[in-house]
Design an enzyme around this catalytic site. Structure first.
Site, PDB file in Angstrom:
ATOM      1  CD  GLU A   1      -1.732  -5.337 -11.261  1.00  0.00           C
ATOM      2  OE1 GLU A   1      -2.025  -5.079  -9.505  1.00  0.00           O
ATOM      3  OE2 GLU A   1      -0.362  -4.730 -11.378  1.00  0.00           O
TER       4      GLU A   1
ATOM      5  CG  ASN B   1      -0.325  -5.159  -6.440  1.00  0.00           C
ATOM      6  OD1 ASN B   1       0.837  -4.178  -6.600  1.00  0.00           O
ATOM      7  ND2 ASN B   1      -0.692  -6.038  -6.704  1.00  0.00           N
TER       8      ASN B   1
ATOM      9  CG  ASP C   1      -2.927  -2.044  -6.527  1.00  0.00           C
ATOM     10  OD1 ASP C   1      -1.991  -2.604  -6.841  1.00  0.00           O
ATOM     11  OD2 ASP C   1      -3.242  -1.359  -7.948  1.00  0.00           O
TER      12      ASP C   1
END
Length: 592
Positions: free
Chosen positions: A195, A266, A308
C-alpha cells in the site's frame, strides 16, 4: 490490506534492547534433517512442518479427555496490539515473537523466563501496525525480522545479537511482519508495504554470516520473464517500479525435491487500470530454487488484481488419492474466495487442477476449467474514477491465518469469512516514499454488511480428494481471525473470535468439545509440543490490528461489542490427569 490507523499516529516508539542474564546451559542444534523431519514433540517452524500442515502427530490429548484441558502456565508479553506469532518450541525451550520487535525465550514446561530481546526503532519510524508473525530456527540461532527492515540473528542460549542484516528500506514504506523460513543454511524473508508503493521481493541470507545470498523480485524489471505483463509505454510505463507483490507471509518447502513455494501479495496501487496487464507475479504462487532464487514456475490466481486480494499464503503441500496412487498436489483457500487445487511435479512445475468458490465471490463470472484464469464481472472491478462493489471485501474469504491439513482425516480446515463486501472508487495518488499510495483514500473505502446476515466468520472442513465441504461451524456475532491446529486424534483447536474463546472441535463432525475464555481475543496460530511424555497445547492471546479495526466498524454500524480487551499472554494447556474421565472412573469405583 487495510491496517489499523491508531498505531500510525504513535510516531516513533522506542523500546530498549536487552537480553536477560539467564542463558540456557544446553541447546539442541537445529539441522536441515530436523527441519525436514520434525520430531512430534517439537514445533520448529511457524506451521509445524515445511508442507504447511499446522498439524501435530501427538496423540495424548483426544476427544475423551479434551474436556479436562486446564491452563498449566501463562506468561504476559508486556505489550498490546495484535499478537500473530505462534510459539516455537525446540526441546523444552519456547520462543515467542511479539509486536514491537520483541522475542521472549521461556522454559516450555514451567513458563519461567530465560531471556528477552527487544529492538529499538530508529528515530522517525512509524508503521500502520507493529505485529510480528514468528521466528525461525537454524543451528544455534533464532532469527527474527524487525519491522524496521532488519533481519536479526540471536544466540539461542543467551538472546544476544549474533548479526544483523538490512532487508529493505523502511523510509520507503517497507516493513517486515513475516516469519523467516530456514532452508539449507539460508534464511529467507520478504517485506510488507504494497500500500506504500513497495516493489515486492524475497531475499535469502547466509544463516551464519548474515551475508545476502540472492533476491527474487516479485515484479520483474523490463526484459525479465514476466515483464511483458506490465505496461511498456505510456502513462503507466513505470508501474512495475511500485507494483506491489510484497511477500509478507512465510512460504512452504518441498524438502524431498528442493522446491520452495511462496505466496505473492496484492498489486500496487490497488487499481488495476493504473498498471494495465496481467501483472506477474502479483496474486500468484511462485516455485523457486532455494539455492539461487531462480523461478521454476508460477500460477496466478487472478490477473490485474484490483481488490487487494493478496495471495500471500503459499498453498499447503499435500498428496491426492487418484486410482490408488498418491499424486503430489497443493491446496489453498485464497483471499479471492476460491478454493484451489494445483498439481506440482518433482521439478516444481505447477498446474491447475480445479477451483470453486468457498464464500460468495461477485467478481468472477467464470473460471476457465483448463487454465484457472477467471473472467470478470466489470461492475465488481473498481477503477480510477469508477466505483466498484465486490465480495468478498479486502479481507477476503480467508485472510492471512493458516488453514490446517490433517493427513488422517484427509481434510483441510479453513478459517473463513463470508457475507462481507466492499466498495470504493480509485484515483491517481502521487507516490511519496513512506506514505500511503494505494490509489484510494482510506476514508472512501466502505465495508458493506447486510443487516440481516446470519453469520460472517466460521470454519469449513473440506475433503481434499473430492473438494467437497464435509462440515462447517459459523459464528453469528464474530468474524474469524484465527489459524487452525489439527491433531492425530481428530481434534482441531482455534481461536479467532471476538468472544475471546479458545476452542476444540471434533475434526470429523465439527462438534465443539471444549472452550476456554482467555484474557483477549486470539489471532495467533495454536501449536502443540511434548516434554517428558506430556502433551501441551499452546496459543498466544492478543487482539489487535485488522481484527480490532473491523470489530470497531461492526460495533459502530451493527451494534456488536466494540472494546475487546487487548494485551498479549502466552497460554499453555495440558490434560488435568486427576480430572480426566479415566481417573474419575477409577475414583468412582474405589468408593463403592
Amino acid at each position: 490490506m487495510i491496517k489499523t490507523l491508531s498505531a500510525a499516529l504513535l510516531g516513533s516508539v522506542l523500546v530498549p534492547a536487552l537480553a536477560a542474564a539467564a542463558p540456557l546451559k544446553t541447546y539442541s542444534t537445529v539441522t536441515q534433517e530436523r527441519l525436514s523431519n520434525p520430531e512430534p514433540e517439537n514445533w520448529l517452524m511457524a506451521k509445524g512442518n515445511y508442507a504447511g500442515w499446522s498439524y501435530t502427530p501427538l496423540d495424548q490429548v483426544n476427544a475423551g479427555n479434551v474436556k479436562s484441558l486446564r491452563p498449566v502456565w501463562s506468561y504476559s508479553t508486556g505489550v498490546t496490539s495484535g499478537h500473530e506469532a505462534p510459539p516455537i518450541v525446540n526441546n523444552g525451550v519456547m520462543y515467542v515473537a511479539t509486536p514491537y520487535n520483541q522475542v521472549i525465550a521461556m522454559d516450555a514446561k514451567t513458563g519461567e523466563s530465560v531471556w528477552r530481546y527487544k529492538r529499538d526503532f530508529p528515530e522517525g519510524f512509524s508503521a500502520f501496525h507493529y505485529t510480528n508473525r514468528g521466528v525461525a530456527l537454524w543451528g544455534d540461532k533464532v532469527y527474527v525480522a524487525g519491522l524496521d527492515c532488519r533481519l536479526v540473528a540471536l544466540d539461542a542460549k543467551t538472546g544476544k545479537v549474533a548479526w544483523e542484516a538490512e532487508v529493505c528500506d523502511w523510509t520507503q514504506g517497507a516493513y517486515i511482519t513475516s516469519a523467516p523460513v530456514a532452508v539449507n543454511g539460508k534464511i529467507m524473508i520478504g517485506p510488507s508495504g504494497g500500500e506504500f508503493g513497495v516493489r515486492g521481493f524475497l531475499k535469502a541470507f547466509d544463516a551464519e554470516t548474515g551475508k545476502e545470498d540472492w533476491t527474487f523480485w516479485a515484479v520483474p524489471a523490463p526484459g525479465q520473464p514476466g515483464s511483458e505483463t506490465w505496461p511498456k509505454e505510456g502513462r503507466w510505463k513505470d508501474a512495475w517500479k511500485i507494483g506491489g507483490g510484497t511477500m509478507w507471509m512465510p512460504g512452504n518447502y518441498d524438502a524431498k525435491n528442493g522446491v520452495l513455494y511462496w505466496g505473492v501479495g496484492n498489486g500496487s496501487p490497488w487499481l488495476g487500470d493504473q498498471r494495465p496487464g496481467d501483472n506477474l507475479y502479483v496474486a500468484s504462487v511462485v516455485a523457486l530454487n532455494p539455492a539461487d532464487g531462480t523461478i521454476k514456475s508460477h500460477f496466478q490466481y487472478h490477473w490485474n488484481d484490483s481488490w487487494d486480494w493478496a495471495a500471500m499464503n503459499a498453498p499447503t503441500l499435500i498428496e491426492l488419492d487418484r486410482d490408488g496412487k498418491k499424486v503430489p498436489a497443493m491446496i489453498s483457500a485464497q483471499r479471492n474466495g476460491y478454493l484451489y487445487r494445483l498439481g506440482r511435479t518433482d521439478g516444481g512445475q505447477i498446474s491447475f487442477l480445479d477451483a470453486r468458490p468457498f464464500v460468495k465471490n461477485t467478481v468472477f463470472s467464470s473460471v476457465d476449467p483448463k487454465t484457472g484464469r477467471p473472467t470478470y464481472n466489470q461492475a465488481g472491478v473498481p477503477g480510477t474514477g469508477r466505483a466498484g462493489t465486490y465480495c468478498p471485501s479486502v479481507w477476503g474469504g480467508k485472510d492471512w491465518p493458516y488453514e490446517s491439513f490433517n493427513p488422517k482425516t484427509g481434510m483441510l480446515y479453513v478459517p473463513f469469512n463470508d457475507n462481507h463486501c466492499m466498495t470504493y472508487e480509485g484515483k491517481v495518488q502521487e507516490r511519496v516514499p513512506g506514505q500511503w499510495s494505494a490509489g484510494v483514500d482510506i476514508t472512501d473505502i466502505k465495508l458493506l454488511i447486510d443487516k440481516d446476515v446470519k453469520y460472517i466468520g466460521g470454519i469449513q472442513a473440506i475433503d481434499v480428494n473430492t473438494n467437497k465441504e464435509v462440515w462447517r461451524d459459523t459464528y453469528a456475532k464474530s468474524w474469524m481471525w484465527g489459524s487452525i491446529l489439527s491433531t492425530a486424534t481428530d481434534l482441531i483447536f482455534t481461536g479467532g473470535t471476538s468472544d475471546r474463546m479458545f476452542r476444540a472441535y471434533d475434526a470429523k463432525s465439527g462438534k465443539e468439545l471444549w472452550s476456554f475464555k482467555t484474557n483477549s481475543g486470539i489471532i495467533s496460530p495454536p501449536i502443540s509440543y511434548a516434554i517428558d511424555g506430556k502433551q501441551y497445547i499452546a496459543v498466544v492471546s492478543g487482539w489487535g490490528v485488522d481484527s480490532a479495526l473491523v470489530q470497531g466498524i461492526m460495533a459502530d454500524e451493527h451494534g456488536w461489542e466494540k472494546d475487546i480487551p487487548q494485551g498479549g499472554t502466552v497460554w499453555v494447556f495440558a490434560v488435568d490427569e486427576e480430572r480426566a474421565p479415566e481417573k474419575r472412573a477409577e475414583a468412582g469405583s474405589s468408593t463403592r
